[in-house]
Motif scaffolding. Structure first.
Motif, PDB file in Angstrom:
ATOM      1  N   GLN A 225       0.605  -1.272   0.138  1.00 28.88           N
ATOM      2  CA  GLN A 225      -0.057  -0.126   0.074  1.00 28.88           C
ATOM      3  C   GLN A 225       0.903   1.204   0.031  1.00 28.88           C
ATOM      4  N   MET A 226       2.108   1.141   0.351  1.00 29.77           N
ATOM      5  CA  MET A 226       3.017   2.273   0.099  1.00 29.77           C
ATOM      6  C   MET A 226       3.366   2.717  -1.051  1.00 29.77           C
ATOM      7  N   VAL A 227       3.242   1.896  -1.959  1.00 29.90           N
ATOM      8  CA  VAL A 227       3.415   2.085  -3.379  1.00 29.90           C
ATOM      9  C   VAL A 227       2.079   2.585  -3.809  1.00 29.90           C
ATOM     10  N   SER A 228       2.000   3.945  -3.711  1.00 29.59           N
ATOM     11  CA  SER A 228       0.465   4.617  -3.926  1.00 29.59           C
ATOM     12  C   SER A 228       0.329   4.829  -5.497  1.00 29.59           C
ATOM     13  N   LEU A 229      -0.756   4.498  -6.006  1.00 31.84           N
ATOM     14  CA  LEU A 229      -1.187   4.957  -7.384  1.00 31.84           C
ATOM     15  C   LEU A 229      -1.602   6.351  -7.417  1.00 31.84           C
ATOM     16  N   HIS A 230      -2.022   6.827  -6.368  1.00 28.91           N
ATOM     17  CA  HIS A 230      -2.520   8.274  -6.542  1.00 28.91           C
ATOM     18  C   HIS A 230      -1.309   9.134  -6.481  1.00 28.91           C
ATOM     19  N   HIS A 231      -0.220   8.699  -5.567  1.00 31.06           N
ATOM     20  CA  HIS A 231       0.996   9.271  -5.688  1.00 31.06           C
ATOM     21  C   HIS A 231       1.681   9.248  -7.080  1.00 31.06           C
ATOM     22  N   ILE A 232       1.604   8.314  -7.629  1.00 32.03           N
ATOM     23  CA  ILE A 232       2.174   8.068  -9.045  1.00 32.03           C
ATOM     24  C   ILE A 232       1.590   9.107  -9.850  1.00 32.03           C
ATOM     25  N   ARG A 233       0.214   9.075 -10.021  1.00 31.54           N
ATOM     26  CA  ARG A 233      -0.644  10.027 -10.970  1.00 31.54           C
ATOM     27  C   ARG A 233      -0.131  11.378 -10.525  1.00 31.54           C
ATOM     28  N   THR A 234      -0.045  11.816  -9.359  1.00 32.34           N
ATOM     29  CA  THR A 234       0.088  13.079  -9.000  1.00 32.34           C
ATOM     30  C   THR A 234       1.679  13.664  -9.495  1.00 32.34           C
ATOM     31  N   VAL A 235       2.767  12.733  -9.603  1.00 33.48           N
ATOM     32  CA  VAL A 235       4.193  12.981  -9.842  1.00 33.48           C
ATOM     33  C   VAL A 235       4.190  12.916 -11.367  1.00 33.48           C
ATOM     34  N   THR A 236       3.313  12.297 -11.928  1.00 32.13           N
ATOM     35  CA  THR A 236       3.117  12.484 -13.379  1.00 32.13           C
ATOM     36  C   THR A 236       2.650  13.412 -13.782  1.00 32.13           C
ATOM     37  N   ARG A 237       1.343  14.067 -13.274  1.00 30.05           N
ATOM     38  CA  ARG A 237       0.882  15.255 -13.694  1.00 30.05           C
ATOM     39  C   ARG A 237       1.647  16.494 -13.242  1.00 30.05           C
ATOM     40  N   HIS A 238       2.831  16.131 -12.597  1.00 29.63           N
ATOM     41  CA  HIS A 238       3.599  17.517 -12.163  1.00 29.63           C
ATOM     42  C   HIS A 238       5.038  17.233 -12.750  1.00 29.63           C
ATOM     43  N   ARG A 239       4.980  16.281 -13.783  1.00 34.45           N
ATOM     44  CA  ARG A 239       6.052  15.826 -14.523  1.00 34.45           C
ATOM     45  C   ARG A 239       7.567  15.871 -13.618  1.00 34.45           C
ATOM     46  N   GLU A 240       7.361  14.941 -12.665  1.00 30.73           N
ATOM     47  CA  GLU A 240       8.231  14.646 -11.817  1.00 30.73           C
ATOM     48  C   GLU A 240       8.541  13.195 -11.516  1.00 30.73           C
ATOM     49  N   VAL A 241       8.191  12.471 -12.658  1.00 29.99           N
ATOM     50  CA  VAL A 241       8.394  11.013 -12.406  1.00 29.99           C
ATOM     51  C   VAL A 241       9.934  10.680 -12.493  1.00 29.99           C
ATOM     52  N   PRO A 242      10.825  11.292 -13.177  1.00 32.93           N
ATOM     53  CA  PRO A 242      12.392  10.841 -12.897  1.00 32.93           C
ATOM     54  C   PRO A 242      12.784  11.095 -11.425  1.00 32.93           C
ATOM     55  N   VAL A 243      12.275  12.209 -10.791  1.00 36.22           N
ATOM     56  CA  VAL A 243      12.698  12.309  -9.191  1.00 36.22           C
ATOM     57  C   VAL A 243      12.107  11.050  -8.586  1.00 36.22           C
ATOM     58  N   TYR A 244      10.763  10.730  -8.717  1.00 37.38           N
ATOM     59  CA  TYR A 244      10.326   9.751  -8.283  1.00 37.38           C
ATOM     60  C   TYR A 244      10.841   8.332  -8.350  1.00 37.38           C
ATOM     61  N   ALA A 245      11.173   8.080  -9.623  1.00 36.41           N
ATOM     62  CA  ALA A 245      11.721   6.712 -10.202  1.00 36.41           C
ATOM     63  C   ALA A 245      13.154   6.592  -9.598  1.00 36.41           C
TER      64      ALA A 245
END
Length: 803
Positions: free
Chosen positions: A393-413
């Motif tokens: 549950q700590m790998v949250s899809l909501h968080h992934i969608r949020t960072v995708t919307r703000h174009r911060e996927v590289p930072v998250y990954a």
């Protein structure tokens, strides 16, 4: 002798002339205050205790620490952090986010040194709290925090999977992944069956339908899952490793730290960082949950003694967490931090003060002393399955969608992979480095294009205009011939001094050579200079709210135009000389297609493919001066907007053949899954003026039938027992403004009465906000939930409020 009449104290800022004013009298002596615990706190503490007990044991198991260490941390987190912390309803204890850090420390330095590291981390937290730097921790990019939690969740899930299958986890994720095929080849059926039963109960229990499900869901799913699996294993006579709690007399306490100084310092820094950031972010999240409960933010009658819960004091919270870690480490417990699951359960269970948090810690102490024989029936596989579910549950899809919307996927990954492969501190360091790189890339990424259209040369600058882009800007500007007409469009929010000087020097030179230059910005307020020809229309594509009509001065030629002399179809009065509305509409659409559509086409194409996913329902008035996208700085797909006369929310069952508002609310909450609803009123509202001047009886027009839904607001304002709402500390300017403010508060109450909204509020999935926009001042105010009907405060003054 005259009788003493109860009076109301005079408020010099009170602008209601109808209120009676009497001389004040002395209040009666205050009786001695007795310590009381509200019934809501007792029931909430039991609910949190039932969640904390199995999770504390599971987290201790996942770290490799003595199982009693989890109970010690849960008790200390509840009592010490709950009593001293700055977030009254946040529950602290051993957190899943600390599992990887603690497991690595135990593997490297042993248990007693790990306890000493916990104590030192608490001391550092105390120092940070005294320096009042808690807000600084919130400056960490959310993508880094979400990536850190996701990496920790992956590490936990992979490690606990070995215990679920009946084996023993290794010390690293890569070793666990490499050993997984061999573990699958020798899995233990008994352990797997108990784990599967635990996961099934954990997943299905919250989904039990009907009225019975509503009652059963009050029992925490974690407790049901572990208790059910334990009972099944006992009845089936399965031979499994179970919880083994040694005697408290042999419990290991903290010892002197042993190891290399730099390694210990890094360990203390990592523990401090994870504990502090998780606790502070948890406190902010709890504030948002509290904002969804009007009884806590307004101190409504019947909500319990001392029910008003203020916003979290983050520096005090850091001090409380530091004290808890010192005590926990000294007593041989795990590191302590704010825990989102328990905090959310505490708020949803109806807690009204910090007494619920403290009482839950006392219950943990009682269980640790008296329930040892019962706890030793729990299979370790069941606890491992519970913790594995928490890790997933700590790998949250909501968080992934949020960072995708703000174009911060590289930072998250990068942060996630860094935590998984190298460790928490290393992963966070890599994430910070990538975040800085992304920010610098955005700052220096500037696209400059030049093209000619209908004899006009257009230079379009996309991005921030800094000294690094000056050479490219100069090349593009020198492509424009002498004496030509030029338009320079600046699509960015920043221009440094070097770029400004270069642009201004070129503009002066080009104008002196007979050319014309127009410098414009694509966003509101970024207009750089006025065009030299003021006779032409200067309407900007992003500013249609400026009440512009592009009026042209009256000329003799216009007088000869059909309709100019009063014949049929002539424009008379103040609109004379103005284009027809049909022509204005066509011209506006043409301007959109020419100027705005190329900018938004890509984003609208994405929304067309993915469908709308707004985060907020924005319910406001139909007034033409209220432009929701302007006052909220939002774009396509951000808001689900409902507008009606007076921003009214009819109570359920009173729509009278008009279900449009209720249908929009149900669609937004149940289908679109919005996270917040905002009711926005505004100054000078014609609907509120009509309410004040309306007379009973007479013809019931459609407008009058609709405005009857605002009568409760009128009654609320006339209630002398309620103080008037205030605007940034001052009384409303007049009765109309007071009714506008009161109406926002009243419609929020109506909103809470709708079934879909009430359910989402109970489940912590929705927030309600009140807002007031002063048209004349261009100033937005947020409802902060102060005394009485509420205080509307400047957004600038309330910028740190959860919005």
């Amino acid at each position: 002798m005259s009788a003493c009449v109860p009076t109301r104290a005079t408020d010099p800022s009170d602008s209601n002339p109808t209120r009676r004013v009497h001389p004040p009298h002395s209040p009666p002596p205050t009786p001695p205050r007795r310590f009381r615990i509200a019934g809501a706190d007792v029931s909430a503490s039991i609910a949190v205790f039932l969640i904390a007990l199995p999770l504390s044991l599971g987290i201790a198991l996942a770290t490799g620490a003595p199982l009693q260490a989890g109970l010690v941390a849960a008790a200390v987190g509840g009592i010490v952090a709950g009593r001293l912390g700055g977030s009254p309803l946040q529950v602290s204890g051993p957190a899943a986010g600390l599992t990887v850090v603690t497991a690595d420390l135990i593997h490297r330095y042993g248990w007693r040194t790990t306890c000493a590291i916990t104590v030192l981390a608490g001391v550092v937290q105390l120092g940070l709290g005294c320096l009042r730097v808690a807000r600084t921790a919130l400056a960490v990019s959310p993508a880094i925090v979400h990536g850190m939690l996701a990496g920790i969740g992956v590490t936990i899930a992979v490690a606990q999977l070995h215990i679920v299958l009946g084996g023993t986890p290794q010390s690293s994720v890569l070793d666990n992944l490499r050993g997984l095929p061999a573990q699958l080849a020798r899995l233990q059926p008994a352990a797997v069956s108990v784990s599967v039963l635990t996961l099934a109960l954990l997943l299905l229990w919250p989904r039990v339908p009907g009225r019975a499900g509503q009652l059963l869901r009050r029992i925490p799913a974690a407790l049901v899952a572990v208790a059910g699996a334990t009972a099944a294993a006992s009845f089936a006579g399965l031979t499994l490793p179970k919880v083994d709690l040694p005697s408290w007399s042999s419990h290991a306490l903290a010892g002197l730290p042993e190891g290399p100084v730099l390694g210990l310092a890094a360990a203390v820094l990592t523990t401090t960082l994870v504990c502090s950031v998780q606790s502070l972010l948890g406190a902010v999240a709890v504030d948002k949950l509290v904002a969804g409960r009007p009884d806590l933010i307004s101190g409504a009658p019947g909500s319990g003694r001392g029910a008003r819960v203020g916003r979290s004091d983050l520096n005090r919270e850091l001090l409380g967490q530091g004290a808890a870690n010192i005590v926990s480490g000294t007593l041989g417990g795990l590191p302590v931090a704010g825990v989102a699951v328990r905090s959310s359960a505490n708020v949803q269970a109806g807690a009204v003060s910090r007494n619920s948090t403290v009482l839950h810690g006392v219950l943990v102490v009682i269980a640790a002393l008296l329930m040892v024989p019962v706890l030793e029936f729990i299979p370790l596989a069941s606890l491992a399955a519970l913790v594995m579910a928490v890790g997933i549950q700590m790998v949250s899809l909501h968080h992934i969608r949020t960072v995708t919307r703000h174009r911060e996927v590289p930072v998250y990954a990068v942060t996630t992979l860094g935590v998984v492969l190298f460790g928490v501190l290393e992963g966070v360091t890599l994430g910070v480095a990538v975040a800085v790189g992304v920010a610098l890339h955005r700052l220096t990424r500037t696209r400059i294009t030049h093209h000619e259209r209908e004899g006009v040369h257009h230079v379009h600058v996309r991005g921030q205009l800094t000294f690094l882009a000056v050479p490219r800007l100069s090349r593009a500007l020198h492509l424009i011939p002498h004496g030509a007409d030029a338009v320079v469009e600046l699509d960015g929010s920043f221009m440094d001094h070097a770029a400004y000087e270069s642009l201004q020097d070129w503009q002066k030179t080009h104008t002196a050579q007979g050319g014309s230059v127009e410098l414009t910005g694509r966003r509101p307020g970024t207009r750089i200079a006025e065009p030299s020809d003021s006779a032409h229309c200067r309407c900007r594509p992003w500013t249609p709210w400026r009440n512009h009509q592009c009026e042209r001065p009256y000329t003799p030629s216009a007088a000869g135009h059909p309709g100019a002399s009063g014949e049929p179809g002539a424009a008379q009065g103040p609109t004379a000389g103005r284009e027809s509305s049909g022509h204005e509409l066509a011209r506006g659409i043409s301007a959109f297609q020419r100027n705005t559509a190329p900018i938004v086409r890509g984003e609208l194409a994405r929304l067309a493919r993915e469908g709308q996913q707004p985060d907020q329902l924005f319910l406001t008035c139909a007034d033409s001066r209220l432009v929701t996208s302007m006052i909220t700085s939002s774009g396509p797909g951000d808001l689900f907007v409902v507008r009606n006369v007076g921003n009214l929310v009819p109570l359920p069952g009173e729509e009278s053949r008009d279900d449009s508002v209720a249908a929009a609310i149900e669609y937004a909450v149940d289908v679109l899954k919005v996270r917040s609803i905002t009711v926005c009123g505004h100054s000078g509202c014609g609907a509120m003026q009509a309410l004040l001047t309306s007379e009973p009886g007479g013809t019931r027009t459609p407008l009058q039938r609709w405005l009857r839904h605002g009568l409760p607001s009128l009654e609320r304002m006339a209630d002398d027992t309620r103080p008037w709402a205030r605007l940034a500390g001052r009384a409303p300017a007049d009765a109309v403004e007071q009714l506008c403010l009161t109406n926002v508060v009243q419609q929020l109450e109506h909103l809470s009465a709708h079934e879909s909204v009430a359910r989402a509020l109970r489940e912590g999935e929705l927030e309600l906000h009140g807002m007031y926009f002063h048209v004349g001042e261009a100033q937005a105010y947020l409802l902060t939930g102060a005394d009485g009907d509420g205080l509307f405060d400047h957004v600038e003054a309330a910028a740190d409020l959860p919005a």
